[in-house]
Motif scaffolding. Structure first.
Motif, PDB file in Angstrom:
ATOM      1  N   CYS A 235      21.106  57.291 -37.227  1.00 47.91           N
ATOM      2  CA  CYS A 235      19.662  57.264 -36.940  1.00 47.91           C
ATOM      3  C   CYS A 235      19.135  55.837 -36.849  1.00 47.91           C
ATOM      4  CB  CYS A 235      18.893  58.074 -37.983  1.00 47.91           C
ATOM      5  SG  CYS A 235      19.160  57.571 -39.689  1.00 47.91           S
ATOM      6  N   ALA A 238      15.940  55.770 -34.872  1.00 51.50           N
ATOM      7  CA  ALA A 238      14.800  56.445 -35.503  1.00 51.50           C
ATOM      8  C   ALA A 238      15.053  56.513 -37.004  1.00 51.50           C
ATOM      9  CB  ALA A 238      14.608  57.842 -34.927  1.00 51.50           C
ATOM     10  N   GLY A 299      14.872  50.989 -33.785  1.00 47.56           N
ATOM     11  CA  GLY A 299      13.954  51.556 -34.762  1.00 47.56           C
ATOM     12  C   GLY A 299      12.799  50.698 -35.196  1.00 47.56           C
TER      13      GLY A 299
END
Length: 328
Positions: A235, A238, A299
């Motif tokens: 991830c 995100a 991110g």
């Protein structure tokens, strides 16, 4: 995805394999492409593989380590062979040479199976061999490859087989793939014998996702740390909270922080940030993506926030870092 287009009967005839090593290739990757075949011949007591290393001009190519890789002769694209393996590094000079690409295209048409080892996938893609097919490449080159070859279905797997074409993502997956080639041609018993020669135990499969962080021997790390870092890797674009990562491995936030401090020497939050910034640095150096896009892919809420964090970590703003990259 289908099996290799090579004889799969009983190894009754030698499989002809040419391993084309280009300048700028990795020593380890080149070895992983050929040494399992040598070992297969030795442990079986017969020539299962009629294999050799070749180069474009017959001279020994210079590797990333600075030394020469010994070859047996000159690459002949018109030669009929069972398997052609192309070993290449990302900064291989021949990667942009249209004459070389044309020769590889011709050779692939004369081979029953073609393998792109590490950045060899780039050579195959530039020859148009991977259009509409599944393929993989080293994780450091993933974003740039995807942008350069939109017709290729790029996968993050360790190695990928699609019909006549195989691509691998690095040295270790190449070794895995060659052990599998031995199994397909000469049987499981021979493949196990070859693996034993190298004191090798395969713990991962072809379709396993490449990992950004490699841990080496599995018993040298707390498995909860490994699981937490793998969750972070999944991830990067995100980021989830440290509380969410702690929950995934059945720990409290405090417990995860204590674990990371003991095992890694930093807090999980600090480690996660560095993981994202390292991913961003690869994109800054290896792609032409805009800084805004890089910020989003790693991110960060804005380009300004990304630039500040990048400069704190690496001592220069991303644009300056790209313009004047450090020695790599």
């Amino acid at each position: 995805m289908t099996d290799y287009a090579v004889p799969m009967e009983d190894g009754s005839r030698p499989l002809s394999v040419d391993i084309l090593v280009l300048s700028g290739s990795s020593l380890m990757t080149a070895a992983c492409a050929g040494d399992p075949l040598r070992a297969a011949n030795r442990v079986s007591g017969r020539k299962l593989f009629d294999w050799r290393y070749v180069s474009l001009d017959g001279r020994n190519p210079v590797t990333t380590a600075g030394g020469e890789w010994p070859v047996s002769g000159r690459f002949d694209p018109g030669l009929k062979r069972d398997v052609l393996a192309i070993v290449s590094g990302f900064h291989t000079a021949e990667m942009q040479d249209r004459r070389v690409i044309s020769r590889i295209f011709q050779a692939a048409k004369n081979a029953r199976s073609t393998i792109g080892v590490e950045s060899g996938a780039w050579m195959m893609a530039r020859a148009g061999l991977l259009d509409g097919r599944n393929a993989t490449t080293h994780w450091e080159d993933f974003e740039e490859f995807a942008a350069a070859f939109p017709l290729v279905n790029l996968r993050p797997d360790r190695y990928v087989t699609d019909g006549r074409y195989v691509t691998t993502s690095g040295a270790s997956p190449t070794f895995d793939m060659m052990i599998d080639l031995v199994r397909r041609h000469a049987g499981l018993s021979t493949a196990l014998d070859v693996a034993s020669v190298f004191v090798y135990e395969a713990a991962r499969g072809a379709s396993d996702v490449q990992s950004v962080i490699s841990f080496g021997p599995g018993n040298s790390h707390d498995p909860r740390v490994v699981k937490a870092i793998r969750a972070m890797e999944m991830c990067i674009d995100a980021p989830v909270t440290i509380a969410a990562i702690a929950k995934r491995i059945s720990l409290s936030v405090r417990g995860l922080e204590q674990l990371f401090t003991r095992e890694v020497g930093s807090t999980p939050g600090a480690y996660f940030l560095v993981l994202r910034l390292n991913a961003a640095r690869r994109l800054v150096l290896d792609t032409s993506l805009r800084m805004t896009d890089i910020a989003l892919r790693t991110g960060f809420s804005s380009e300004a926030a990304f630039s500040r964090a990048f400069k704190r970590e690496f001592g220069a703003a991303p644009a300056h870092y790209r313009a004047q990259p450090p020695n790599r």
